[in-house]
Motif scaffolding. Structure first.
Motif, PDB file in Angstrom:
ATOM      1  N   ARG A  69      29.350  57.525  27.735  1.00 51.15           N
ATOM      2  CA  ARG A  69      29.706  56.470  26.673  1.00 51.15           C
ATOM      3  C   ARG A  69      29.673  55.164  27.384  1.00 51.15           C
ATOM      4  NH1 ARG A  69      35.229  57.133  23.884  1.00 51.15           N
ATOM      5  NH2 ARG A  69      34.177  58.842  23.503  1.00 51.15           N
ATOM      6  N   ASP A  70      28.432  54.364  27.193  1.00 47.55           N
ATOM      7  CA  ASP A  70      28.401  52.867  27.702  1.00 47.55           C
ATOM      8  C   ASP A  70      27.555  52.389  26.658  1.00 47.55           C
ATOM      9  OD1 ASP A  70      28.175  50.688  28.893  1.00 47.55           O
ATOM     10  OD2 ASP A  70      27.278  51.557  30.698  1.00 47.55           O
ATOM     11  N   PRO A  71      27.769  51.529  25.539  1.00 45.29           N
ATOM     12  CA  PRO A  71      27.129  50.962  24.570  1.00 45.29           C
ATOM     13  C   PRO A  71      25.967  49.964  25.318  1.00 45.29           C
ATOM     14  CG  PRO A  71      29.292  51.131  23.613  1.00 45.29           C
ATOM     15  CD  PRO A  71      29.343  51.676  25.137  1.00 45.29           C
ATOM     16  N   ALA A  72      26.524  49.234  26.298  1.00 48.87           N
ATOM     17  CA  ALA A  72      25.548  48.224  26.798  1.00 48.87           C
ATOM     18  C   ALA A  72      24.541  49.040  27.546  1.00 48.87           C
ATOM     19  CB  ALA A  72      26.548  47.444  27.873  1.00 48.87           C
ATOM     20  N   ALA A  73      24.519  50.272  27.920  1.00 52.91           N
ATOM     21  CA  ALA A  73      23.352  50.683  28.791  1.00 52.91           C
ATOM     22  C   ALA A  73      22.458  51.528  27.954  1.00 52.91           C
ATOM     23  CB  ALA A  73      23.888  51.898  29.694  1.00 52.91           C
ATOM     24  N   MET A  74      22.629  51.686  26.495  1.00 47.94           N
ATOM     25  CA  MET A  74      21.787  52.359  25.690  1.00 47.94           C
ATOM     26  C   MET A  74      20.351  51.604  25.266  1.00 47.94           C
ATOM     27  SD  MET A  74      23.285  55.193  25.041  1.00 47.94           S
ATOM     28  CE  MET A  74      22.681  55.622  23.508  1.00 47.94           C
ATOM     29  N   ARG A  75      19.304  52.566  25.212  1.00 48.59           N
ATOM     30  CA  ARG A  75      18.022  51.829  25.162  1.00 48.59           C
ATOM     31  C   ARG A  75      17.303  52.723  24.025  1.00 48.59           C
ATOM     32  NH1 ARG A  75      17.004  53.523  30.251  1.00 48.59           N
ATOM     33  NH2 ARG A  75      14.923  54.415  29.596  1.00 48.59           N
ATOM     34  N   ALA A  76      16.838  52.135  23.115  1.00 47.40           N
ATOM     35  CA  ALA A  76      16.383  52.614  21.673  1.00 47.40           C
ATOM     36  C   ALA A  76      15.079  53.380  22.233  1.00 47.40           C
ATOM     37  CB  ALA A  76      16.015  51.596  20.741  1.00 47.40           C
ATOM     38  N   ALA A 188      47.694  53.191  25.114  1.00 49.92           N
ATOM     39  CA  ALA A 188      47.766  52.961  26.475  1.00 49.92           C
ATOM     40  C   ALA A 188      47.286  53.891  27.435  1.00 49.92           C
ATOM     41  CB  ALA A 188      49.385  52.855  27.054  1.00 49.92           C
ATOM     42  N   ASP A 189      46.827  54.947  27.102  1.00 51.67           N
ATOM     43  CA  ASP A 189      46.105  55.812  27.748  1.00 51.67           C
ATOM     44  C   ASP A 189      44.486  55.950  27.540  1.00 51.67           C
ATOM     45  OD1 ASP A 189      48.468  56.705  28.852  1.00 51.67           O
ATOM     46  OD2 ASP A 189      48.902  58.251  27.310  1.00 51.67           O
ATOM     47  N   LEU A 190      44.180  55.072  26.526  1.00 45.42           N
ATOM     48  CA  LEU A 190      42.828  55.206  26.021  1.00 45.42           C
ATOM     49  C   LEU A 190      41.664  54.445  26.943  1.00 45.42           C
ATOM     50  CD1 LEU A 190      42.953  54.049  22.454  1.00 45.42           C
ATOM     51  CD2 LEU A 190      42.616  56.517  23.314  1.00 45.42           C
ATOM     52  N   PRO A 191      40.516  55.271  27.458  1.00 44.12           N
ATOM     53  CA  PRO A 191      39.740  54.333  28.187  1.00 44.12           C
ATOM     54  C   PRO A 191      39.126  53.329  27.630  1.00 44.12           C
ATOM     55  CG  PRO A 191      38.636  56.413  27.169  1.00 44.12           C
ATOM     56  CD  PRO A 191      40.140  56.434  26.688  1.00 44.12           C
ATOM     57  N   ALA A 192      38.483  52.392  28.391  1.00 38.80           N
ATOM     58  CA  ALA A 192      37.922  51.260  27.685  1.00 38.80           C
ATOM     59  C   ALA A 192      36.483  51.477  28.070  1.00 38.80           C
ATOM     60  CB  ALA A 192      38.376  49.884  28.466  1.00 38.80           C
ATOM     61  N   THR A 193      35.598  51.963  26.990  1.00 35.58           N
ATOM     62  CA  THR A 193      34.285  52.243  27.006  1.00 35.58           C
ATOM     63  C   THR A 193      33.291  51.041  26.253  1.00 35.58           C
ATOM     64  OG1 THR A 193      34.298  53.683  25.251  1.00 35.58           O
ATOM     65  CG2 THR A 193      34.827  54.661  27.103  1.00 35.58           C
TER      66      THR A 193
END
Length: 255
Positions: A69-76, A188-193
């Motif tokens: 999960r890394d929206p910034a790395a997604m390529r269409a 507080a336990d959630l990752p930041a993706t």
């Protein structure tokens, strides 16, 4: 596939037990678990891109995929990651050879983790690092981060698998109960993706049921001495769509 846990015990009657949830948009067309006519593959099928997220072969191989999960790395324009699962299941190369070759071109795809088993070795590939990991016997898990990253739902599923009564064969009901856990993590336990907090919160549950997106399949795969048993329970926006189970017979190990 978004959540996978396993118990890898090479010398036991059940060398590999794997449980997994696939999360996807309900609108994405999918075929349920079945034998593919053109190949000796037992898997569900993504009808949009043609690949799969989890499958086995008649020769005793397994492959499972999670997206990183890394929206910034997604390529269409990137090729479908699901083809990596079916390509491995069709091949006869060892798990190590397959992943070593794939590591050199993993950057062609959007980020992923690939878990493969060839009957002898259980290995993982983290595409972001082009890193092949030899997984040791025991419990393990992967979600939408690097292998063994302790996201709340990953730790919860792994701990749940470990807490089942010490017995040769946990029941399907016990294992599905772990996969169907709807509890979300504390903020507080959630990752930041890189996704909005409400979506991050909803995705922190093992079992997801949002209006347009959720858990589409819960799967149990058991590698035993002479067979593989594969169970899949399907879901859509209305709830369960039924359960399918197949048994693939194999020659006894060492025989």
């Amino acid at each position: 596939m978004c959540l996978i846990a396993w118990n890898w015990q090479p010398t036991s009657h059940t060398p590999l037990l794997l449980i997994a949830n696939r999360d996807e948009f309900y609108a994405r067309p999918t075929e349920p678990l079945q034998w593919w006519n053109e190949a000796g593959i037992l898997a569900g099928r993504d009808l949009q891109a043609g690949g799969t997220w989890l499958g086995i072969s008649r020769s005793g191989r397994l492959a499972a995929l999670t997206n990183y999960r890394d929206p910034a790395a997604m390529r269409a324009d990137a090729p479908s990651r699901g083809e990596l699962v079916s390509a491995y299941l069709r091949s006869s190369t060892s798990a190590m050879d397959y992943l070593t070759e794939l590591a050199g071109r993993a950057g062609d795809y959007n980020p992923f983790n690939l878990l493969v088993f060839d009957g002898t070795s259980l290995l993982g590939l983290e595409s972001r690092h082009a890193r092949v990991i030899t997984l040791q016997p025991g419990l393990g898990a992967v979600s939408n981060a690097d292998f063994l990253t302790p996201w709340p739902k990953l730790a919860q599923l792994k701990n749940g698998l470990q807490s089942l009564p010490a017995q040769e064969r946990p029941s399907d009901e016990q294992l599905l109960a772990l996969l169907h856990n709807p509890c979300v993590a504390l903020d507080a336990d959630l990752p930041a993706t890189g996704i909005p907090l409400p979506f991050e919160r909803a995705l922190s549950a093992a079992f997801i049921a949002m209006p347009d997106y959720g858990t589409r399949a819960s799967s149990i795969v058991r590698f035993e001495a002479d067979k593989i048993v594969f169970l899949e329970q399907g879901f859509d926006a209305e709830g369960s769509t039924g359960t399918r189970q197949f048994t693939c017979r194999m020659a006894p190990r060492g025989g």
